[in-house]
Design a protein around this motif. Structure first.
Motif, mmCIF file in Angstrom:
data_model
loop_
_atom_site.group_PDB
_atom_site.id
_atom_site.type_symbol
_atom_site.label_atom_id
_atom_site.label_comp_id
_atom_site.label_asym_id
_atom_site.label_seq_id
_atom_site.Cartn_x
_atom_site.Cartn_y
_atom_site.Cartn_z
ATOM 1 N N GLN A 21 0.969 -1.010 -0.098
ATOM 2 C CA GLN A 21 0.069 -0.061 0.708
ATOM 3 C C GLN A 21 0.665 1.241 0.175
ATOM 4 O O GLN A 21 2.424 0.568 0.483
ATOM 5 C CB GLN A 21 -0.741 0.291 0.989
ATOM 6 N N THR A 22 0.376 2.539 0.205
ATOM 7 C CA THR A 22 0.656 3.390 -0.620
ATOM 8 C C THR A 22 0.945 5.145 0.910
ATOM 9 O O THR A 22 -0.653 5.329 1.202
ATOM 10 C CB THR A 22 0.983 4.700 -1.943
ATOM 11 N N ILE A 23 2.068 5.152 1.511
ATOM 12 C CA ILE A 23 1.603 6.344 2.202
ATOM 13 C C ILE A 23 1.955 7.686 1.851
ATOM 14 O O ILE A 23 3.628 7.172 1.006
ATOM 15 C CB ILE A 23 1.506 6.016 3.925
ATOM 16 N N SER A 24 1.579 8.865 1.764
ATOM 17 C CA SER A 24 1.873 9.992 1.912
ATOM 18 C C SER A 24 1.568 11.292 2.372
ATOM 19 O O SER A 24 0.673 11.017 3.463
ATOM 20 C CB SER A 24 0.721 10.892 0.548
ATOM 21 N N GLY A 25 2.714 12.014 2.363
ATOM 22 C CA GLY A 25 3.177 12.469 3.266
ATOM 23 C C GLY A 25 4.169 14.180 2.843
ATOM 24 O O GLY A 25 4.621 14.464 1.816
ATOM 25 N N SER A 26 4.494 14.569 4.287
ATOM 26 C CA SER A 26 5.278 15.600 4.124
ATOM 27 C C SER A 26 6.143 15.838 5.216
ATOM 28 O O SER A 26 5.630 15.201 6.284
ATOM 29 C CB SER A 26 3.916 17.658 4.207
ATOM 30 N N ILE A 27 7.355 16.359 4.641
ATOM 31 C CA ILE A 27 8.214 16.732 6.187
ATOM 32 C C ILE A 27 8.896 17.849 5.853
ATOM 33 O O ILE A 27 8.999 18.221 4.896
ATOM 34 C CB ILE A 27 10.255 15.840 5.642
ATOM 35 N N VAL A 39 14.542 14.082 2.220
ATOM 36 C CA VAL A 39 15.153 13.224 3.599
ATOM 37 C C VAL A 39 15.018 11.624 3.135
ATOM 38 O O VAL A 39 13.609 11.723 2.133
ATOM 39 C CB VAL A 39 14.085 13.957 4.299
ATOM 40 N N ASN A 40 15.816 10.898 3.702
ATOM 41 C CA ASN A 40 15.035 9.677 3.807
ATOM 42 C C ASN A 40 14.580 8.804 4.202
ATOM 43 O O ASN A 40 14.068 9.246 5.986
ATOM 44 C CB ASN A 40 17.428 9.400 4.229
ATOM 45 N N ILE A 41 13.440 8.531 4.258
ATOM 46 C CA ILE A 41 12.290 8.051 4.825
ATOM 47 C C ILE A 41 11.708 6.286 4.658
ATOM 48 O O ILE A 41 12.154 6.218 3.237
ATOM 49 C CB ILE A 41 10.899 8.709 4.912
ATOM 50 N N GLY A 42 12.090 5.165 5.835
ATOM 51 C CA GLY A 42 11.938 3.671 5.184
ATOM 52 C C GLY A 42 12.120 3.288 6.773
ATOM 53 O O GLY A 42 11.322 3.322 7.545
ATOM 54 N N VAL A 43 11.439 1.979 6.471
ATOM 55 C CA VAL A 43 11.272 1.193 8.032
ATOM 56 C C VAL A 43 12.585 0.437 7.248
ATOM 57 O O VAL A 43 13.260 -0.337 7.196
ATOM 58 C CB VAL A 43 10.481 -0.149 6.811
ATOM 59 N N VAL A 44 12.859 0.682 8.899
ATOM 60 C CA VAL A 44 14.460 0.430 8.899
ATOM 61 C C VAL A 44 14.834 -1.355 8.931
ATOM 62 O O VAL A 44 14.134 -2.272 9.851
ATOM 63 C CB VAL A 44 14.669 0.514 11.070
ATOM 64 N N GLY A 45 15.297 -1.922 8.434
ATOM 65 C CA GLY A 45 16.419 -2.901 7.749
ATOM 66 C C GLY A 45 14.883 -3.652 6.973
ATOM 67 O O GLY A 45 15.612 -4.954 6.242
ATOM 68 N N LYS A 46 14.228 -2.608 6.497
ATOM 69 C CA LYS A 46 13.513 -3.493 5.308
ATOM 70 C C LYS A 46 13.649 -2.928 3.855
ATOM 71 O O LYS A 46 13.837 -1.711 3.395
ATOM 72 C CB LYS A 46 12.141 -3.499 5.480
ATOM 73 N N ASP A 47 13.436 -3.138 3.254
ATOM 74 C CA ASP A 47 13.683 -2.639 1.846
ATOM 75 C C ASP A 47 12.521 -2.158 1.158
ATOM 76 O O ASP A 47 11.847 -1.789 -0.240
ATOM 77 C CB ASP A 47 13.926 -3.906 0.270
ATOM 78 N N SER A 55 9.848 19.344 -2.304
ATOM 79 C CA SER A 55 8.793 19.992 -1.862
ATOM 80 C C SER A 55 9.177 19.696 -0.278
ATOM 81 O O SER A 55 7.888 19.660 0.602
ATOM 82 C CB SER A 55 7.801 20.686 -2.178
ATOM 83 N N GLY A 56 9.216 18.471 -0.320
ATOM 84 C CA GLY A 56 8.895 17.883 1.467
ATOM 85 C C GLY A 56 8.265 16.448 1.368
ATOM 86 O O GLY A 56 8.254 15.701 2.407
ATOM 87 N N TYR A 57 7.734 16.405 -0.070
ATOM 88 C CA TYR A 57 6.381 16.050 -0.291
ATOM 89 C C TYR A 57 7.075 14.259 -0.311
ATOM 90 O O TYR A 57 7.716 14.071 -1.375
ATOM 91 C CB TYR A 57 5.534 15.893 -1.493
ATOM 92 N N TYR A 58 6.310 12.939 0.142
ATOM 93 C CA TYR A 58 6.946 11.756 -0.507
ATOM 94 C C TYR A 58 5.637 10.667 -0.176
ATOM 95 O O TYR A 58 4.724 11.187 0.072
ATOM 96 C CB TYR A 58 7.650 11.436 1.072
ATOM 97 N N LYS A 59 6.315 9.558 -0.910
ATOM 98 C CA LYS A 59 5.318 8.324 -0.894
ATOM 99 C C LYS A 59 5.680 7.096 -0.595
ATOM 100 O O LYS A 59 6.859 7.035 -0.966
ATOM 101 C CB LYS A 59 4.806 8.228 -1.810
ATOM 102 N N LEU A 60 5.497 6.598 0.702
ATOM 103 C CA LEU A 60 6.330 5.403 0.901
ATOM 104 C C LEU A 60 4.781 4.460 0.726
ATOM 105 O O LEU A 60 4.224 4.290 0.885
ATOM 106 C CB LEU A 60 6.371 5.356 2.330
ATOM 107 N N VAL A 61 5.930 3.148 -0.381
ATOM 108 C CA VAL A 61 5.243 2.228 -0.085
ATOM 109 C C VAL A 61 5.559 1.174 1.149
ATOM 110 O O VAL A 61 6.535 0.884 1.348
ATOM 111 C CB VAL A 61 5.720 1.326 -1.619
#
Length: 287
Positions: A21-27, A39-47, A55-61
Protein backbone atom coordinates in the motif's frame (compact mmCIF):
# COMPACT_ATOMS: atom_id res chain seq x y z
CA UNK A 1 30.52 -16.25 -20.97
CA UNK A 2 29.69 -12.54 -21.16
CA UNK A 3 25.99 -13.13 -20.50
CA UNK A 4 26.64 -15.37 -17.49
CA UNK A 5 29.19 -12.95 -16.14
CA UNK A 6 26.73 -10.07 -16.46
CA UNK A 7 24.07 -11.98 -14.56
CA UNK A 8 26.47 -12.86 -11.78
CA UNK A 9 27.56 -9.35 -10.92
CA UNK A 10 24.44 -7.36 -11.77
CA UNK A 11 21.67 -6.71 -9.27
CA UNK A 12 18.42 -4.78 -9.39
CA UNK A 13 17.55 -2.44 -6.53
CA UNK A 14 13.77 -2.53 -6.72
CA UNK A 15 11.00 -2.66 -4.13
CA UNK A 16 8.57 -5.58 -4.39
CA UNK A 17 5.10 -4.17 -4.78
CA UNK A 18 3.19 -7.38 -3.91
CA UNK A 19 0.53 -6.78 -1.24
CA UNK A 20 1.83 -3.22 -0.80
CA UNK A 21 0.00 0.00 0.00
CA UNK A 22 1.08 3.64 -0.22
CA UNK A 23 1.20 6.37 2.38
CA UNK A 24 1.89 10.01 1.47
CA UNK A 25 2.76 13.09 3.50
CA UNK A 26 5.21 15.95 3.95
CA UNK A 27 8.45 16.41 5.89
CA UNK A 28 8.92 19.93 7.26
CA UNK A 29 11.35 21.99 9.32
CA UNK A 30 9.97 22.66 12.83
CA UNK A 31 11.60 26.11 12.89
CA UNK A 32 10.33 27.38 9.55
CA UNK A 33 7.47 25.00 8.65
CA UNK A 34 9.05 24.76 5.18
CA UNK A 35 9.23 21.46 3.33
CA UNK A 36 12.56 19.60 3.54
CA UNK A 37 14.00 18.20 0.32
CA UNK A 38 15.53 14.74 -0.12
CA UNK A 39 14.78 13.38 3.36
CA UNK A 40 15.20 9.62 3.84
CA UNK A 41 12.04 7.84 5.04
CA UNK A 42 11.88 4.09 5.42
CA UNK A 43 11.12 1.02 7.51
CA UNK A 44 14.33 0.21 9.39
CA UNK A 45 16.01 -2.92 8.07
CA UNK A 46 13.43 -3.48 5.32
CA UNK A 47 13.55 -2.80 1.59
CA UNK A 48 10.70 -0.29 1.91
CA UNK A 49 11.88 3.29 1.77
CA UNK A 50 11.87 6.48 -0.24
CA UNK A 51 13.13 10.08 -0.40
CA UNK A 52 11.06 13.27 -0.20
CA UNK A 53 11.01 15.56 -3.22
CA UNK A 54 12.23 19.18 -3.37
CA UNK A 55 9.11 20.36 -1.51
CA UNK A 56 9.30 17.73 1.22
CA UNK A 57 6.47 15.60 -0.19
CA UNK A 58 6.88 11.82 -0.15
CA UNK A 59 5.12 8.58 -1.01
CA UNK A 60 6.11 5.47 0.93
CA UNK A 61 5.19 1.95 -0.15
CA UNK A 62 4.50 -0.26 2.88
CA UNK A 63 2.92 -3.52 3.99
CA UNK A 64 0.18 -3.59 6.63
CA UNK A 65 1.82 -6.50 8.45
CA UNK A 66 4.72 -4.16 9.35
CA UNK A 67 2.49 -1.75 11.29
CA UNK A 68 4.54 -2.18 14.48
CA UNK A 69 7.91 -1.85 12.75
CA UNK A 70 10.04 1.27 13.19
CA UNK A 71 10.18 3.98 10.55
CA UNK A 72 13.25 6.22 10.55
CA UNK A 73 13.05 9.76 9.12
CA UNK A 74 16.51 11.27 8.74
CA UNK A 75 18.26 14.15 7.05
CA UNK A 76 21.70 15.68 7.47
CA UNK A 77 21.48 18.65 9.84
CA UNK A 78 18.27 17.48 11.53
CA UNK A 79 17.44 15.31 14.51
CA UNK A 80 16.38 11.83 13.40
CA UNK A 81 12.78 10.82 14.14
CA UNK A 82 11.83 7.24 14.99
CA UNK A 83 8.17 6.21 15.00
CA UNK A 84 6.18 3.10 14.25
CA UNK A 85 4.60 2.62 10.86
CA UNK A 86 1.23 2.69 12.64
CA UNK A 87 2.04 6.14 14.03
CA UNK A 88 3.13 7.38 10.61
CA UNK A 89 -0.13 6.14 9.10
CA UNK A 90 -2.06 8.12 11.72
CA UNK A 91 0.05 11.25 11.19
CA UNK A 92 1.90 11.14 7.85
CA UNK A 93 3.20 14.72 8.14
CA UNK A 94 6.47 14.76 10.10
CA UNK A 95 8.46 17.74 11.38
CA UNK A 96 12.22 17.53 11.93
CA UNK A 97 14.17 19.69 14.37
CA UNK A 98 17.41 21.30 13.14
CA UNK A 99 20.61 20.33 14.93
CA UNK A 100 24.20 21.37 14.45
CA UNK A 101 26.45 19.21 12.29
CA UNK A 102 29.92 18.82 13.81
CA UNK A 103 32.73 19.90 11.52
CA UNK A 104 35.11 17.20 10.34
CA UNK A 105 38.50 17.32 11.97
CA UNK A 106 41.15 18.71 9.63
CA UNK A 107 44.75 17.81 10.39
CA UNK A 108 47.38 19.62 8.35
CA UNK A 109 51.05 19.70 9.38
CA UNK A 110 52.33 22.19 6.87
CA UNK A 111 52.05 22.76 3.13
CA UNK A 112 54.31 19.83 2.32
CA UNK A 113 52.06 17.34 4.14
CA UNK A 114 50.14 16.40 1.00
CA UNK A 115 52.79 15.95 -1.66
CA UNK A 116 51.22 13.71 -4.28
CA UNK A 117 47.95 13.52 -6.18
CA UNK A 118 46.60 10.15 -7.29
CA UNK A 119 43.47 8.00 -7.39
CA UNK A 120 42.06 5.39 -5.03
CA UNK A 121 39.50 2.82 -6.19
CA UNK A 122 38.65 1.19 -9.50
CA UNK A 123 39.00 3.46 -12.55
CA UNK A 124 37.81 0.95 -15.16
CA UNK A 125 34.96 1.79 -17.54
CA UNK A 126 33.88 -1.68 -18.70
CA UNK A 127 30.38 -2.20 -20.08
CA UNK A 128 30.63 -5.98 -19.84
CA UNK A 129 29.46 -6.00 -16.22
CA UNK A 130 27.40 -3.45 -14.34
CA UNK A 131 25.70 -2.64 -11.06
CA UNK A 132 22.32 -0.99 -11.49
CA UNK A 133 20.05 1.42 -9.62
CA UNK A 134 16.38 1.76 -10.51
CA UNK A 135 14.25 4.89 -10.68
CA UNK A 136 11.51 2.91 -8.91
CA UNK A 137 13.55 2.78 -5.71
CA UNK A 138 14.28 6.28 -4.44
CA UNK A 139 16.81 6.13 -1.64
CA UNK A 140 18.51 3.02 -3.00
CA UNK A 141 22.31 3.15 -2.86
CA UNK A 142 25.35 1.32 -4.09
CA UNK A 143 28.96 1.97 -3.18
CA UNK A 144 32.42 0.63 -2.57
CA UNK A 145 34.99 0.65 0.20
CA UNK A 146 37.88 3.01 -0.53
CA UNK A 147 41.14 2.06 1.17
CA UNK A 148 43.74 4.70 1.96
CA UNK A 149 47.39 4.29 0.99
CA UNK A 150 48.63 6.97 3.38
CA UNK A 151 47.24 8.78 6.38
CA UNK A 152 46.03 11.46 6.49
CA UNK A 153 44.50 11.82 3.01
CA UNK A 154 42.65 14.84 1.61
CA UNK A 155 39.73 14.19 -0.79
CA UNK A 156 39.63 16.28 -3.96
CA UNK A 157 36.83 14.71 -6.01
CA UNK A 158 34.79 11.57 -6.53
CA UNK A 159 34.22 9.91 -9.91
CA UNK A 160 31.45 7.49 -10.90
CA UNK A 161 31.78 5.66 -14.24
CA UNK A 162 28.43 5.23 -15.99
CA UNK A 163 28.06 2.30 -18.37
CA UNK A 164 24.58 3.31 -19.54
CA UNK A 165 21.32 4.85 -18.37
CA UNK A 166 17.78 5.28 -19.60
CA UNK A 167 16.72 8.69 -20.93
CA UNK A 168 15.89 11.40 -18.44
CA UNK A 169 17.48 13.71 -15.89
CA UNK A 170 19.01 11.82 -12.97
CA UNK A 171 19.55 13.41 -9.56
CA UNK A 172 21.64 11.63 -6.98
CA UNK A 173 23.33 12.27 -3.66
CA UNK A 174 27.00 11.49 -2.97
CA UNK A 175 27.47 9.90 0.44
CA UNK A 176 30.69 9.11 2.30
CA UNK A 177 30.17 6.85 5.31
CA UNK A 178 32.36 5.77 8.19
CA UNK A 179 33.15 2.05 8.40
CA UNK A 180 32.73 0.03 11.58
CA UNK A 181 35.38 -2.22 13.14
CA UNK A 182 34.42 -5.03 10.73
CA UNK A 183 34.73 -2.81 7.68
CA UNK A 184 30.97 -2.51 7.11
CA UNK A 185 29.21 0.78 6.24
CA UNK A 186 27.62 2.61 9.17
CA UNK A 187 24.97 5.35 9.14
CA UNK A 188 27.58 8.01 10.05
CA UNK A 189 28.20 10.43 7.20
CA UNK A 190 31.60 12.10 6.91
CA UNK A 191 30.49 14.94 4.63
CA UNK A 192 28.95 17.91 6.45
CA UNK A 193 26.62 18.87 3.62
CA UNK A 194 24.29 17.24 1.14
CA UNK A 195 26.17 16.81 -2.14
CA UNK A 196 23.40 16.77 -4.77
CA UNK A 197 24.22 16.27 -8.45
CA UNK A 198 21.88 16.24 -11.46
CA UNK A 199 23.01 14.87 -14.80
CA UNK A 200 21.50 13.85 -18.14
CA UNK A 201 24.60 11.74 -18.87
CA UNK A 202 23.99 8.34 -20.47
CA UNK A 203 27.57 7.07 -20.57
CA UNK A 204 30.96 8.10 -19.20
CA UNK A 205 32.34 9.54 -15.95
CA UNK A 206 30.54 11.90 -13.59
CA UNK A 207 33.06 13.89 -11.56
CA UNK A 208 31.98 15.55 -8.31
CA UNK A 209 34.22 18.26 -6.84
CA UNK A 210 34.73 17.75 -3.09
CA UNK A 211 37.72 20.05 -2.63
CA UNK A 212 35.66 22.77 -0.91
CA UNK A 213 34.72 20.32 1.85
CA UNK A 214 38.34 20.13 3.00
CA UNK A 215 37.71 16.54 4.08
CA UNK A 216 40.88 15.01 5.52
CA UNK A 217 40.62 11.36 6.53
CA UNK A 218 42.79 8.95 8.48
CA UNK A 219 40.63 5.88 7.94
CA UNK A 220 39.22 3.81 5.09
CA UNK A 221 35.70 4.87 4.10
CA UNK A 222 32.65 3.90 2.07
CA UNK A 223 31.81 5.91 -1.07
CA UNK A 224 28.21 5.58 -2.23
CA UNK A 225 25.77 7.09 -4.67
CA UNK A 226 22.07 7.43 -3.79
CA UNK A 227 19.19 7.71 -6.23
CA UNK A 228 16.90 10.58 -5.18
CA UNK A 229 15.09 11.73 -8.33
CA UNK A 230 14.54 10.83 -11.97
CA UNK A 231 12.75 13.25 -14.29
CA UNK A 232 10.97 11.89 -17.38
CA UNK A 233 11.57 8.24 -16.52
CA UNK A 234 9.45 5.69 -18.36
CA UNK A 235 6.27 4.68 -16.50
CA UNK A 236 7.68 1.18 -16.05
CA UNK A 237 10.89 2.58 -14.56
CA UNK A 238 14.40 3.40 -15.70
CA UNK A 239 17.90 2.09 -15.08
CA UNK A 240 21.20 3.70 -14.19
CA UNK A 241 24.09 1.24 -14.64
CA UNK A 242 27.62 1.71 -13.30
CA UNK A 243 30.69 0.08 -14.77
CA UNK A 244 32.04 -2.88 -12.84
CA UNK A 245 34.58 -5.69 -13.12
CA UNK A 246 35.90 -8.61 -11.10
CA UNK A 247 39.28 -9.08 -9.52
CA UNK A 248 41.19 -9.88 -6.37
CA UNK A 249 41.04 -6.39 -4.86
CA UNK A 250 39.39 -5.81 -1.50
CA UNK A 251 37.25 -2.79 -2.39
CA UNK A 252 34.02 -4.47 -1.27
CA UNK A 253 30.70 -3.44 -2.81
CA UNK A 254 27.63 -2.90 -0.60
CA UNK A 255 24.12 -1.88 -1.61
CA UNK A 256 20.78 -1.10 -0.01
CA UNK A 257 17.39 -1.32 -1.72
CA UNK A 258 15.86 1.80 -0.22
CA UNK A 259 16.14 4.39 2.53
CA UNK A 260 16.91 2.79 5.92
CA UNK A 261 17.30 -0.73 4.42
CA UNK A 262 20.10 -3.04 5.52
CA UNK A 263 23.41 -2.84 3.72
CA UNK A 264 24.12 -6.04 1.78
CA UNK A 265 27.38 -7.13 0.22
CA UNK A 266 27.53 -7.88 -3.50
CA UNK A 267 29.44 -11.05 -4.29
CA UNK A 268 29.96 -13.56 -7.09
CA UNK A 269 30.64 -16.28 -4.52
CA UNK A 270 33.20 -18.98 -5.14
CA UNK A 271 32.43 -19.38 -8.83
CA UNK A 272 35.36 -17.25 -9.93
CA UNK A 273 38.06 -18.72 -7.65
CA UNK A 274 37.88 -16.01 -5.03
CA UNK A 275 37.53 -13.07 -7.41
CA UNK A 276 35.02 -10.45 -6.32
CA UNK A 277 33.13 -7.65 -8.12
CA UNK A 278 34.75 -4.20 -8.31
CA UNK A 279 32.63 -1.11 -8.79
CA UNK A 280 34.06 1.66 -10.95
CA UNK A 281 33.94 4.38 -8.29
CA UNK A 282 37.13 6.18 -7.33
CA UNK A 283 38.42 9.33 -5.68
CA UNK A 284 41.25 11.72 -6.47
CA UNK A 285 43.22 12.57 -3.37
CA UNK A 286 46.25 14.36 -1.96
CA UNK A 287 48.34 12.41 0.52
Amino acid sequence: MCTSFFLLVSFWLMVTAAAAQTISGSITNTATQEGLPYVNIGVVGKDLGTVSNESGYYKLVFRADLANDTVRVSSLGYRTRLLTLRELLAQPNVALTPESVPLAEVLVKGKSRFRRTHTLGNTGNSEMATNTLSSNSLGSQVGTVIKLNRQPTKLLNAVFNIARSSPGQVTFRVNIYRLDARGLPTETKLLNRNVIVSSPIVRGPITVDLSADQLVLSEDFFLAIEMIKWVDAAPSGAEFAFSAAVGYSHNEIYYRKGSQALWKRASVGALLAGMQPKLSFYVTVND
